[in-house]
Scaffold this active site. Structure first.
Site, PDB file in Angstrom:
ATOM      1  N   CYS A   1       0.830  -1.209   0.000  1.00  0.00           N
ATOM      2  CA  CYS A   1       0.000   0.000   0.000  1.00  0.00           C
ATOM      3  C   CYS A   1       0.863   1.257   0.000  1.00  0.00           C
ATOM      4  O   CYS A   1       1.985   1.244   0.501  1.00  0.00           O
ATOM      5  CB  CYS A   1      -0.858   0.036   1.245  1.00  0.00           C
ATOM      6  SG  CYS A   1      -1.871  -1.410   1.449  1.00  0.00           S
TER       7      CYS A   1
ATOM      8  N   ARG B   1       5.057  -0.070  -6.576  1.00  0.00           N
ATOM      9  CA  ARG B   1       5.098  -0.903  -5.375  1.00  0.00           C
ATOM     10  C   ARG B   1       4.087  -2.042  -5.443  1.00  0.00           C
ATOM     11  O   ARG B   1       4.113  -2.942  -4.613  1.00  0.00           O
ATOM     12  CB  ARG B   1       4.808  -0.041  -4.142  1.00  0.00           C
ATOM     13  CG  ARG B   1       5.839   1.059  -3.942  1.00  0.00           C
ATOM     14  CD  ARG B   1       5.359   2.027  -2.896  1.00  0.00           C
ATOM     15  NE  ARG B   1       5.133   1.340  -1.646  1.00  0.00           N
ATOM     16  CZ  ARG B   1       6.020   1.201  -0.683  1.00  0.00           C
ATOM     17  NH1 ARG B   1       7.206   1.729  -0.835  1.00  0.00           N
ATOM     18  NH2 ARG B   1       5.736   0.555   0.416  1.00  0.00           N
TER      19      ARG B   1
ATOM     20  N   TRP C   1      -3.081  -2.634  -1.485  1.00  0.00           N
ATOM     21  CA  TRP C   1      -2.678  -4.005  -1.825  1.00  0.00           C
ATOM     22  C   TRP C   1      -3.435  -4.879  -0.838  1.00  0.00           C
ATOM     23  O   TRP C   1      -3.132  -4.877   0.356  1.00  0.00           O
ATOM     24  CB  TRP C   1      -1.174  -4.123  -1.615  1.00  0.00           C
ATOM     25  CG  TRP C   1      -0.493  -5.230  -2.328  1.00  0.00           C
ATOM     26  CD1 TRP C   1      -0.280  -5.342  -3.675  1.00  0.00           C
ATOM     27  CD2 TRP C   1       0.129  -6.386  -1.736  1.00  0.00           C
ATOM     28  NE1 TRP C   1       0.425  -6.484  -3.946  1.00  0.00           N
ATOM     29  CE2 TRP C   1       0.684  -7.146  -2.785  1.00  0.00           C
ATOM     30  CE3 TRP C   1       0.273  -6.850  -0.437  1.00  0.00           C
ATOM     31  CZ2 TRP C   1       1.369  -8.336  -2.573  1.00  0.00           C
ATOM     32  CZ3 TRP C   1       0.953  -8.041  -0.219  1.00  0.00           C
ATOM     33  CH2 TRP C   1       1.497  -8.769  -1.283  1.00  0.00           C
TER      34      TRP C   1
ATOM     35  N   ASN D   1      -1.896   2.246   5.980  1.00  0.00           N
ATOM     36  CA  ASN D   1      -1.042   1.109   5.610  1.00  0.00           C
ATOM     37  C   ASN D   1      -0.781   0.315   6.876  1.00  0.00           C
ATOM     38  O   ASN D   1      -0.480   0.910   7.916  1.00  0.00           O
ATOM     39  CB  ASN D   1       0.322   1.578   5.079  1.00  0.00           C
ATOM     40  CG  ASN D   1       0.225   2.258   3.737  1.00  0.00           C
ATOM     41  OD1 ASN D   1      -0.825   2.254   3.109  1.00  0.00           O
ATOM     42  ND2 ASN D   1       1.332   2.845   3.307  1.00  0.00           N
ATOM     43  N   GLY D   2      -0.837  -0.993   6.793  1.00  0.00           N
ATOM     44  CA  GLY D   2      -0.556  -1.799   7.981  1.00  0.00           C
ATOM     45  C   GLY D   2      -1.737  -2.673   8.330  1.00  0.00           C
ATOM     46  O   GLY D   2      -2.675  -2.842   7.539  1.00  0.00           O
TER      47      GLY D   2
ATOM     48  N   GLU E   1      20.447 -16.273  -7.042  1.00  0.00           N
ATOM     49  CA  GLU E   1      19.870 -15.008  -7.490  1.00  0.00           C
ATOM     50  C   GLU E   1      19.419 -15.106  -8.955  1.00  0.00           C
ATOM     51  O   GLU E   1      18.387 -14.541  -9.331  1.00  0.00           O
ATOM     52  CB  GLU E   1      20.893 -13.872  -7.284  1.00  0.00           C
ATOM     53  CG  GLU E   1      20.506 -12.523  -7.838  1.00  0.00           C
ATOM     54  CD  GLU E   1      19.233 -11.929  -7.250  1.00  0.00           C
ATOM     55  OE1 GLU E   1      18.672 -12.498  -6.302  1.00  0.00           O
ATOM     56  OE2 GLU E   1      18.778 -10.896  -7.765  1.00  0.00           O
TER      57      GLU E   1
ATOM     58  N   LYS F   1      15.621 -14.355 -10.127  1.00  0.00           N
ATOM     59  CA  LYS F   1      15.236 -13.343 -11.132  1.00  0.00           C
ATOM     60  C   LYS F   1      14.340 -13.966 -12.185  1.00  0.00           C
ATOM     61  O   LYS F   1      13.333 -13.383 -12.574  1.00  0.00           O
ATOM     62  CB  LYS F   1      16.461 -12.742 -11.830  1.00  0.00           C
ATOM     63  CG  LYS F   1      17.264 -11.730 -11.078  1.00  0.00           C
ATOM     64  CD  LYS F   1      16.656 -10.362 -10.955  1.00  0.00           C
ATOM     65  CE  LYS F   1      15.814 -10.203  -9.720  1.00  0.00           C
ATOM     66  NZ  LYS F   1      16.425 -10.114  -8.447  1.00  0.00           N
TER      67      LYS F   1
ATOM     68  N   GLU G   1      10.793 -14.756 -10.717  1.00  0.00           N
ATOM     69  CA  GLU G   1       9.888 -13.689 -10.309  1.00  0.00           C
ATOM     70  C   GLU G   1       9.403 -12.836 -11.463  1.00  0.00           C
ATOM     71  O   GLU G   1       8.294 -12.311 -11.393  1.00  0.00           O
ATOM     72  CB  GLU G   1      10.487 -12.835  -9.189  1.00  0.00           C
ATOM     73  CG  GLU G   1      11.701 -12.043  -9.556  1.00  0.00           C
ATOM     74  CD  GLU G   1      12.300 -11.312  -8.372  1.00  0.00           C
ATOM     75  OE1 GLU G   1      11.579 -10.972  -7.436  1.00  0.00           O
ATOM     76  OE2 GLU G   1      13.515 -11.063  -8.415  1.00  0.00           O
TER      77      GLU G   1
ATOM     78  N   HIS H   1      22.946 -35.663  -6.144  1.00  0.00           N
ATOM     79  CA  HIS H   1      22.280 -36.136  -4.918  1.00  0.00           C
ATOM     80  C   HIS H   1      20.764 -35.960  -4.995  1.00  0.00           C
ATOM     81  O   HIS H   1      20.091 -35.994  -3.972  1.00  0.00           O
ATOM     82  CB  HIS H   1      22.845 -35.403  -3.702  1.00  0.00           C
ATOM     83  CG  HIS H   1      24.304 -35.666  -3.485  1.00  0.00           C
ATOM     84  ND1 HIS H   1      24.782 -36.907  -3.142  1.00  0.00           N
ATOM     85  CD2 HIS H   1      25.387 -34.863  -3.624  1.00  0.00           C
ATOM     86  CE1 HIS H   1      26.102 -36.859  -3.045  1.00  0.00           C
ATOM     87  NE2 HIS H   1      26.489 -35.626  -3.345  1.00  0.00           N
TER      88      HIS H   1
ATOM     89  N   LYS I   1       7.100  -4.210  -3.975  1.00  0.00           N
ATOM     90  CA  LYS I   1       8.401  -3.644  -3.583  1.00  0.00           C
ATOM     91  C   LYS I   1       8.303  -3.254  -2.115  1.00  0.00           C
ATOM     92  O   LYS I   1       7.287  -2.699  -1.702  1.00  0.00           O
ATOM     93  CB  LYS I   1       8.665  -2.403  -4.438  1.00  0.00           C
ATOM     94  CG  LYS I   1      10.067  -1.855  -4.308  1.00  0.00           C
ATOM     95  CD  LYS I   1      10.950  -2.425  -5.364  1.00  0.00           C
ATOM     96  CE  LYS I   1      12.380  -1.954  -5.288  1.00  0.00           C
ATOM     97  NZ  LYS I   1      13.284  -3.015  -5.777  1.00  0.00           N
TER      98      LYS I   1
HETATM   99  C1  F6R Z   1      13.801  -9.825  -5.486  1.00  0.00           C
HETATM  100  C2  F6R Z   1      13.466  -8.798  -4.529  1.00  0.00           C
HETATM  101  C3  F6R Z   1      13.138  -9.206  -3.128  1.00  0.00           C
HETATM  102  C4  F6R Z   1      13.854  -8.269  -2.147  1.00  0.00           C
HETATM  103  C5  F6R Z   1      13.411  -8.565  -0.715  1.00  0.00           C
HETATM  104  C6  F6R Z   1      14.146  -7.697   0.288  1.00  0.00           C
HETATM  105  O1  F6R Z   1      14.131  -9.287  -6.717  1.00  0.00           O
HETATM  106  O2  F6R Z   1      13.453  -7.647  -4.842  1.00  0.00           O
HETATM  107  O3  F6R Z   1      13.465 -10.531  -2.886  1.00  0.00           O
HETATM  108  O4  F6R Z   1      15.231  -8.437  -2.307  1.00  0.00           O
HETATM  109  O5  F6R Z   1      12.028  -8.356  -0.598  1.00  0.00           O
HETATM  110  O6  F6R Z   1      13.923  -6.352   0.040  1.00  0.00           O
HETATM  111  P1  F6R Z   1      14.842  -5.243   0.674  1.00  0.00           P
HETATM  112  O7  F6R Z   1      16.188  -5.365   0.042  1.00  0.00           O
HETATM  113  O8  F6R Z   1      14.169  -3.940   0.345  1.00  0.00           O
HETATM  114  O9  F6R Z   1      14.885  -5.519   2.146  1.00  0.00           O
END
Ligand code: F6R
Length: 608
Positions: free
Chosen positions: A2, A27, A73, A99-100, A478, A482, A485, A501, A603
């Site tokens: 949110c 976000r 959200w 928010n929350g 990683e 990527k 996601e 294994h 985000k």
């Molecule tokens: C993946 C991604 C998430 C963040 C995670 C931590 O691409 O963006 O896995 O890395 O939510 O976020 P921060 O770094 O903001 O604590």
């Protein structure tokens, strides 16, 4: 997650709110709304779905200079018009955005009595009803409501009887005040107001602010006045646009020579062949006393932490572990005086990371932060830290912040190494390797056409493997993250040594296997893993810096070979990570995915 934006001043408020909400889109959200005070009346407009639904509903001619906006959200209740924020009390005096999560919503509703009718399924609406039951000044009324709440909130309130006043409050969910000339802003995220101001005040938990066009006042829950200092952020609106590209994600990938350069800038102490990290708040004597290190983060930040753990162990010979922040705090960890705790976060607001940090500090541990977002909650609560200076990262999937985390860890590893057994010569060599990184990333970006072709070739795969060893394994993790996601292709990362294994059972000619193959001591062993894959018919894509003499063997085993510059053992992962970012990007674009806002993700995850 949110988002909140709020304004009071001389300008027309609707364009400011709608533009702020647009900036918050990245976000992730599923409905949006605004409330403004116009001609002494409160007007609220809300719409499920994307912002254009809301824009189609608002009357652009509404004359108002004070209002609040929200992107929601869904947590409590489906993404409908009714559940969208703002929420009003029945007399249409107050509008709130929240928010929350309010945990004691049932008890609060009981206290208000059965006669109260709710128009939404949200927990947030109860706040508007509670406000209507208060008497006295707006600020006092909000405070009287907040003391009844159990849970988390970033909150903004307007009151039709105080048409130029905003009240905002924070407990566990970020709220930032923006100071303008004869106007005030508030938002949950800097992006929503950066077009107007970079003079900001971060509220702390338990603080409530009253904003008028003339300025602001902050009080605590016990009504004592909190004196707050404004800071000037080194961010500009231009940082929040796509820079002429189709997606923020692409811009953030190609920006990495710059963002990495920014993380490194001013951080070398050539005289002592070490890193210069001004904000650690640790003396040389403290550094030498560190016996163990625990790194905590979530998602890609955790994977960066795993790479960081390898770097620190290699250069400083200190035992390091990296753990998911949320798991760490719930297993009642033993906190030790001679352990250094490092939390790593792009946003500086991730709830699980913040909660782990608080648990460590509550038990007396010393916590360093590796954080991108200046002034964020984690940045403010740690004992010391390293800012990444990667610039704002807008796309949901982390790219440039991830590589800047790796670089920040390498600087920390250098400093710790030089406080122990790493010689000045070794320190200088490592500094020289780090200095080459921006240029080497530039070279990796030139591989884009080949990477795009590979993405095209494998985009229909149901599943993919990413394998690597030691320093290469976190990069494989990683890479898989990527791809999952943003392209929604199932991907798994394994240490190459683990294939036999178990996971080898799944390797078929339809399972592309991306192999991290740096020029290190394990090169031949990783090549053997490629043989295992090839023997099962699996297509191998090697990302390698192996010497040319190994090239024929690699070529005979791999369907495709992507050659990256031969950097140092510890800096190599940065280059390989960029390859995987481009691979995920082109797979996602080609599959028509929403690259910047992948499904189900947000985000900055500020809830548990
Ligand atoms: C993946 C991604 C998430 C963040 C995670 C931590 O691409 O963006 O896995 O890395 O939510 O976020 P921060 O770094 O903001 O604590």
């Amino acid at each position: 997650m949110c988002g909140i934006v709020a304004y009071t001043g001389q300008q027309a408020v609707l364009p400011i709110l709608l533009d702020g909400l647009k900036q918050l889109e990245y976000r992730g959200y599923d409905s949006a709304g605004v409330s403004v005070i116009s001609r002494k009346r409160l007007k609220t407009v809300k719409a499920a779905g994307k912002l254009h639904n809301l824009e189609a509903k608002v009357d652009a001619k509404t004359n108002s200079h004070c209002g609040i906006g929200h992107t929601r959200w869904a947590t409590h209740g489906a993404p409908t018009d009714e559940n969208a924020h703002p929420h009003n009390d029945p007399s249409q005096r107050f509008a709130i955005v929240h928010n929350g999560i309010i945990e004691n919503v049932d008890a609060l509703k009981t206290s208000l009595g059965k006669s109260v009718e709710y128009t939404s399924e949200t927990d947030s609406e109860v706040i508007a009803h509670l406000l209507a039951a208060q008497e006295g000044e707006l600020l006092d009324a909000v405070r009287a409501v907040l003391v009844q709440l159990v849970g988390t909130y970033g909150l903004a309130v307007i009151d039709q009887q105080n048409p130029t006043t905003l009240v905002v409050a924070r407990n566990g969910s970020p709220v930032i005040l923006g100071i303008g000339d004869g106007e005030m802003f508030a938002a949950s995220d800097m992006s929503a107001m950066i077009r107007h101001t970079n003079q900001v005040v971060h509220l702390d938990d338990g603080e409530i602010a009253e904003l008028t066009p003339e300025g602001f006042k902050v009080v605590r829950m016990d009504s004592s006045v909190a004196s707050k200092e404004a800071i000037t952020l080194n961010e500009q609106h231009a940082h929040y646009d796509r820079g002429g590209h189709d997606h923020f994600l692409y811009r953030e990938i190609v920006d990495q020579p710059i963002s990495i350069g920014q993380t490194l800038s001013g951080r070398f102490d050539k005289r002592f062949s070490t890193a210069h990290l001004g904000g650690l708040n640790l003396e040389a004597r403290d550094l030498i006393g560190i016996k163990r290190i625990t790194i905590l983060g979530c998602g890609s930040a955790l994977f960066a932490g795993m790479a960081g753990a390898n770097m620190i162990e290699s250069l400083a010979r200190i035992p390091v572990i990296a753990e998911p922040a949320a798991e760490f705090r719930y297993r009642n960890p033993v906190i030790e005086k001679d352990t250094l705790y490092v939390v790593v976060s792009q946003s500086g607001e991730t709830f699980d990371t913040l909660a782990a940090l608080r648990e460590v500090r509550r038990k007396g541990g010393f916590v360093l932060g590796i954080v991108n977002s200046v002034g964020s909650t984690i940045a403010r609560e740690v004992d010391g830290g390293i800012y990444m200076h990667a610039g704002p990262e807008v796309s949901v999937a982390s790219t440039k912040a991830y590589t800047s985390m790796l670089v920040a860890f390498s600087l920390l590893a250098l400093l710790l190494g030089r406080s122990r057994d790493l010689s000045p010569q070794q320190g200088t060599r490592f500094i020289n390797e780090l200095k080459l990184l921006p240029e080497q990333v530039e070279q990796v970006l030139k591989l884009e056409p080949e990477i795009k072709e590979i993405a095209e070739q494998y985009k229909k795969s149901q599943s993919a493997f990413f394998i690597g060893r030691t320093h290469g394994f976190p990069i494989a993790l990683e890479g898989a993250q990527k791809l999952k996601e943003i392209s929604y292709i199932h991907a798994e990362a394994y240490p190459a040594s683990e294939l036999k294994h178990g996971p080898l059972a799944l390797v078929t000619k339809k399972t592309p296997c991306f192999v991290v193959l740096p020029n290190d001591d394990l090169l031949q062993k990783t090549i053997s893993s490629m043989e295992e894959i090839k023997a099962r018919g699996g297509p191998v894509i090697a990302i390698t810096s192996a010497p040319h003499k190994a090239a024929p063997r690699i070529k005979s085993l791999a369907q495709s070979v992507l050659r990256v510059p031969d950097a140092g053992e510890l800096t190599q992962p940065v280059l390989m990570a960029v390859v995987f970012q481009l691979l995920a990007y082109h797979s996602a674009v080609s599959l028509g995915r929403d690259v910047d806002q992948p499904r189900n993700l947000a985000k900055s995850v500020t809830v548990e």
